[in-house]
Scaffold this active site. Sequence first.
Site, PDB file in Angstrom:
ATOM      1  N   VAL A 225     -63.712  -5.246 -36.406  1.00 28.17           N
ATOM      2  CA  VAL A 225     -63.945  -3.951 -37.117  1.00 28.17           C
ATOM      3  C   VAL A 225     -63.193  -4.417 -38.424  1.00 28.17           C
ATOM      4  O   VAL A 225     -63.786  -4.283 -39.380  1.00 28.17           O
ATOM      5  CB  VAL A 225     -63.766  -2.969 -36.343  1.00 28.17           C
ATOM      6  CG1 VAL A 225     -63.759  -1.713 -37.243  1.00 28.17           C
ATOM      7  CG2 VAL A 225     -64.739  -2.786 -35.078  1.00 28.17           C
ATOM      8  N   CYS A 226     -62.003  -4.998 -38.141  1.00 28.62           N
ATOM      9  CA  CYS A 226     -61.168  -5.353 -39.283  1.00 28.62           C
ATOM     10  C   CYS A 226     -61.604  -6.258 -40.327  1.00 28.62           C
ATOM     11  O   CYS A 226     -61.657  -6.406 -41.365  1.00 28.62           O
ATOM     12  CB  CYS A 226     -59.603  -5.499 -38.990  1.00 28.62           C
ATOM     13  SG  CYS A 226     -58.717  -4.067 -38.121  1.00 28.62           S
ATOM     14  N   THR A 227     -62.292  -7.352 -39.711  1.00 26.26           N
ATOM     15  CA  THR A 227     -63.229  -8.206 -40.450  1.00 26.26           C
ATOM     16  C   THR A 227     -64.057  -7.712 -41.388  1.00 26.26           C
ATOM     17  O   THR A 227     -64.202  -8.080 -42.484  1.00 26.26           O
ATOM     18  CB  THR A 227     -63.642  -9.319 -39.536  1.00 26.26           C
ATOM     19  OG1 THR A 227     -62.496 -10.096 -38.770  1.00 26.26           O
ATOM     20  CG2 THR A 227     -64.484 -10.297 -40.285  1.00 26.26           C
TER      21      THR A 227
ATOM     22  N   HIS B 198     -53.960  -2.866 -40.259  1.00 30.71           N
ATOM     23  CA  HIS B 198     -54.697  -3.759 -39.186  1.00 30.71           C
ATOM     24  C   HIS B 198     -53.859  -3.851 -37.821  1.00 30.71           C
ATOM     25  O   HIS B 198     -52.845  -4.332 -38.232  1.00 30.71           O
ATOM     26  CB  HIS B 198     -55.523  -4.699 -39.624  1.00 30.71           C
ATOM     27  CG  HIS B 198     -56.228  -4.391 -40.962  1.00 30.71           C
ATOM     28  ND1 HIS B 198     -57.600  -4.081 -40.854  1.00 30.71           N
ATOM     29  CD2 HIS B 198     -56.047  -4.436 -42.212  1.00 30.71           C
ATOM     30  CE1 HIS B 198     -58.071  -3.825 -41.992  1.00 30.71           C
ATOM     31  NE2 HIS B 198     -57.215  -4.028 -43.123  1.00 30.71           N
TER      32      HIS B 198
ATOM     33  N   LEU C 281     -62.199  -5.668 -44.252  1.00 28.94           N
ATOM     34  CA  LEU C 281     -61.686  -6.491 -45.382  1.00 28.94           C
ATOM     35  C   LEU C 281     -62.617  -7.026 -46.190  1.00 28.94           C
ATOM     36  O   LEU C 281     -62.516  -7.027 -47.666  1.00 28.94           O
ATOM     37  CB  LEU C 281     -60.710  -7.270 -44.918  1.00 28.94           C
ATOM     38  CG  LEU C 281     -59.474  -6.969 -44.225  1.00 28.94           C
ATOM     39  CD1 LEU C 281     -58.657  -7.669 -43.364  1.00 28.94           C
ATOM     40  CD2 LEU C 281     -58.469  -6.542 -45.127  1.00 28.94           C
TER      41      LEU C 281
END
Length: 219
Positions: free
Chosen positions: A44-46, A37, A49
């Site tokens: 988006v990464c939230t 990330h 994950l």
Amino acid sequence: MGLSLNAIAPDFCADTTEGQIRLHEWIGDDWCLLFSHPKDFTPVCTTELGAMAHMKAEFDRRGVKLIGLSVDPVSSHRRWSQDIAETQGMAPNFPMIGDPNLEIAKLYQMLPEEAEGAAGDRTAMDNATARSVFVIGPDKRIKLIILYPMTTGRDFNEVLRAIDSLQLTARHKVATPANWRQGEDVIIVPAVSDEEAREKFPAGWDAPRPYLRLVAQPG
């Protein structure tokens, strides 16, 4: 030039949210999914994950260890985990690597060697290419690489499908066709002669072309 398939995955020591690890030792005899990330607290990464936390049991079932990397320190990852839990319903239940000096991102050629500054000096856009997925086998070789842009959330169901194929084809001399799913017919690889194929697949196969031999998925 980026890392290539079947290259030895670079080993490293790093601090993670679950303590310090050495990658190869941590992988042991399992498979590994390493995904990166560009920055903590990115939208988006939230979602990614959180999705991986919900899907972890599927990876566990396949003997695949999950490990994330974000270009920020572990202390920031821990704060981010609270947001992920509150917005996605589950916090990461796998280690997250801290890479505040960009060392691992550069080692894995996700960022150029000449990239300057530490994490605190850089934006997510500066690190936009740190959006890689690496599947590493028990032999510590890279089996799959996927690179996503920041605006496109990763499809981890596709990653699972690819891992199913990688693990099946590592055990048997077969390949998987387009859009293959677990339990569907597979392809006998060209390196296997018809004579050898008759021994391996005594029930026979369908061959619309001599080079295209379709057979039931082996157990």
